[in-house]
Design an enzyme around this catalytic site. Sequence first.
Site, short mmCIF file in Angstrom:
data_model
loop_
_atom_site.label_atom_id
_atom_site.label_comp_id
_atom_site.label_asym_id
_atom_site.label_seq_id
_atom_site.Cartn_x
_atom_site.Cartn_y
_atom_site.Cartn_z
N CYS A 1 0.86 -1.19 0.00
CA CYS A 1 0.00 0.00 0.00
C CYS A 1 0.89 1.24 0.00
CB CYS A 1 -0.86 -0.04 1.27
SG CYS A 1 -1.94 1.38 1.47
N CYS B 1 -0.78 3.70 -6.60
CA CYS B 1 -1.72 3.05 -5.67
C CYS B 1 -1.91 1.64 -6.20
CB CYS B 1 -3.04 3.82 -5.67
SG CYS B 1 -4.38 2.96 -4.82
N1 DGL Z 1 -3.96 0.41 -2.27
C1 DGL Z 1 -3.55 1.50 -1.47
C2 DGL Z 1 -2.37 2.28 -2.02
O1 DGL Z 1 -1.53 1.70 -2.70
C3 DGL Z 1 -4.60 2.27 -0.70
C4 DGL Z 1 -5.80 2.77 -1.40
C5 DGL Z 1 -6.85 3.32 -0.43
O2 DGL Z 1 -7.29 2.56 0.42
O3 DGL Z 1 -7.21 4.52 -0.56
O4 DGL Z 1 -2.22 3.44 -1.73
#
Ligand code: DGL
Length: 205
Positions: free
Chosen positions: A76, A176
């Site tokens: 993440c 993301c």
């Molecule tokens: N998948 C996550 C990232 O890479 C988080 C996305 C979220 O929950 O807003 O930032």
Amino acid sequence: MDREGRLCVGVFDSGSGGMTLLAECRRLLPRVRFYYFGDNGNAPYGGRSREELLSLSRRAMDVFSAVGADAALIACNTVTTACIGDLRREYPFPVVGTEPALRAAAGCQNLLVLATAATLKSGEYARLQRERRGRTVCFAPERLVAAIEKNAPFLGRIGIADHLPPLRPDGVVLGCTHFVYLKEAIGKFYGAPCFDGNAGTAKQL
Ligand code: DGL
């Protein structure tokens, strides 16, 4: 290690996005056992404060500690850029993270970076951006993470034009892990290559 002597890695994301990175890790590290913690109940993370992100991340790290993980992978960008330093100090195992792949897109002169609001306002992102030459536009399509969570696995239902800015970049960074599911569609929408950190992060792990 598990009973068969395999290394165990806990993989953490706000929801399903980290599975795009998990897939890459499983391909590179077929003998490792992975545990996946997707915090779907609290997703999206992108509008949360650093304190909230740290507290939610500790819950996942505590689970990884309890199952005897040998390492944790923060799949993440939002958590990595907000608080990986704290997690590394607080937990005894190595913690690997993922960040927007700006370096991979160094050759682009007119770059679009898609990431969450929390990632884009982090000090870590500011550092990455300072290293870059060339025009860079950052955009947080905040409702897109929720749409991916809601529609997975039927992502063709998402009208991406409703979520993306009408620009003409010569490259797009998917900062993301959720957006990596839409890599092909976003690349077609802009007619430009998309870059993500998944392969590099899996190698680092
Ligand atoms: N998948 C996550 C990232 O890479 C988080 C996305 C979220 O929950 O807003 O930032």
